[in-house]
Scaffold this motif. Structure first.
Motif, short mmCIF file in Angstrom:
data_model
loop_
_atom_site.label_atom_id
_atom_site.label_comp_id
_atom_site.label_asym_id
_atom_site.label_seq_id
_atom_site.Cartn_x
_atom_site.Cartn_y
_atom_site.Cartn_z
N LEU A 5 7.70 115.98 -34.11
CA LEU A 5 8.78 116.88 -34.12
C LEU A 5 10.10 116.11 -34.02
CD1 LEU A 5 7.40 119.84 -31.80
CD2 LEU A 5 8.25 120.02 -34.11
N ILE A 6 10.13 115.10 -33.11
CA ILE A 6 11.27 114.31 -32.97
C ILE A 6 11.55 113.49 -34.12
CG2 ILE A 6 12.05 112.19 -31.77
CD1 ILE A 6 10.33 113.13 -29.30
N LEU A 7 10.61 113.13 -34.93
CA LEU A 7 10.95 112.27 -36.24
C LEU A 7 11.61 113.22 -37.24
CD1 LEU A 7 7.61 109.83 -36.54
CD2 LEU A 7 10.13 109.16 -35.98
N ALA A 8 11.15 114.48 -37.34
CA ALA A 8 11.45 115.44 -37.99
C ALA A 8 13.19 115.95 -37.79
CB ALA A 8 10.65 116.70 -38.25
N ASP A 9 13.38 115.72 -36.56
CA ASP A 9 14.66 116.14 -36.13
C ASP A 9 15.82 115.48 -36.52
OD1 ASP A 9 16.86 116.94 -34.38
OD2 ASP A 9 15.76 117.26 -32.72
N SER A 10 16.86 115.86 -37.44
CA SER A 10 18.05 115.28 -37.91
C SER A 10 18.87 114.70 -36.87
CB SER A 10 18.92 116.40 -38.56
OG SER A 10 19.45 117.26 -37.59
N ARG A 11 18.63 114.77 -35.59
CA ARG A 11 19.30 114.12 -34.56
C ARG A 11 18.69 112.72 -34.16
NH1 ARG A 11 19.49 118.76 -30.16
NH2 ARG A 11 17.36 118.78 -31.24
N PHE A 12 17.54 112.51 -34.83
CA PHE A 12 16.57 111.24 -34.34
C PHE A 12 17.75 110.16 -35.19
CE2 PHE A 12 13.58 107.81 -35.48
CZ PHE A 12 13.11 107.58 -34.19
N PRO A 13 17.81 108.78 -34.38
CA PRO A 13 18.63 107.91 -34.91
C PRO A 13 18.02 106.87 -36.21
CG PRO A 13 18.27 107.54 -32.95
CD PRO A 13 17.62 108.81 -32.98
N GLY A 14 17.13 107.67 -37.08
CA GLY A 14 16.67 106.73 -37.88
C GLY A 14 17.33 106.44 -39.02
#
Length: 202
Positions: A5-14
């Motif tokens: 879920l965190i990785l799919a979140d657009s707010r994750f700074p990846g």
């Protein structure tokens, strides 16, 4: 599941927010102009690039040889621009992941890994890793469409919600895909050669 879920979140700074998955070039050429054409673009992207990425994420989550998978994904990505976009997003995700989830597992990845491999290693569950990659294959371009074309975000999200993302993720766990997406390859190559202002790296 929380990692997925965190990785799919657009707010994750990846770094995924600077990539449109070909949408910027498609919009510039008048190929995507409204919700129906966006739906067609996203559906095609999901069934080609999305399935490919999901399959490799699932394989990485299963613990298959990461160096070999990296080479296999290179071989299935004929466009140099597409390969570089995948590796750029992989580097960005890996950099953020080392802060969020410090783990010796991350050192098993190649120095400049493709994004699906990073997702597979981080998520660990093949289906959840495939689902994350399949979703990211369409969510980034969908977000770009809102910014580039001024489309209604409610309508765009309705399109994403109706896409067969779960079906693609389930299929990805059963095989290592070898799909081509020549239109996306051509758009990627044209995009990197475009002169003038570009809002997205790919």
């Amino acid at each position: 599941m929380l990692t997925a879920l965190i990785l799919a979140d657009s707010r994750f700074p990846g770094g995924g927010h600077v990539h449109s998955g070909g949408l910027e070039e498609a919009a510039a050429r008048g190929l995507v102009t409204d919700e129906p054409s966006l739906k067609s673009f996203l559906h095609g992207r999901l069934l080609t690039a999305g399935l490919l990425a999901a399959g490799f994420a699932a394989a990485a989550a299963r613990g298959e040889d990461l160096e070999l998978l990296d080479l296999e994904l290179d071989a299935r990505t004929p466009s140099p621009a597409q390969r570089e976009a995948s590796r750029a997003q992989g580097r960005g995700m890996l950099r953020a992941a080392r802060r969020a989830w410090p783990s010796p597992r991350l050192s098993s990845l190649p120095a400049s890994p493709h994004q699906p491999l990073v997702i597979g290693v981080l998520v660990g569950d093949p289906y959840e890793a495939a689902l994350t990659c399949a979703y990211l294959a369409v969510s980034g371009p969908a977000s770009a469409a809102v910014r580039l074309l001024g489309l209604d975000p409610f309508g765009v999200n309705a399109i994403v919600a109706a896409l067969p993302v779960e079906e693609v993720a389930a299929r990805a766990g059963k095989e290592l895909p070898a799909l081509g997406s020549p239109a996306l390859d051509l758009l990627a190559e044209a995009h990197v050669r475009r002169e003038g202002v570009r809002l997205f790296g790919s």
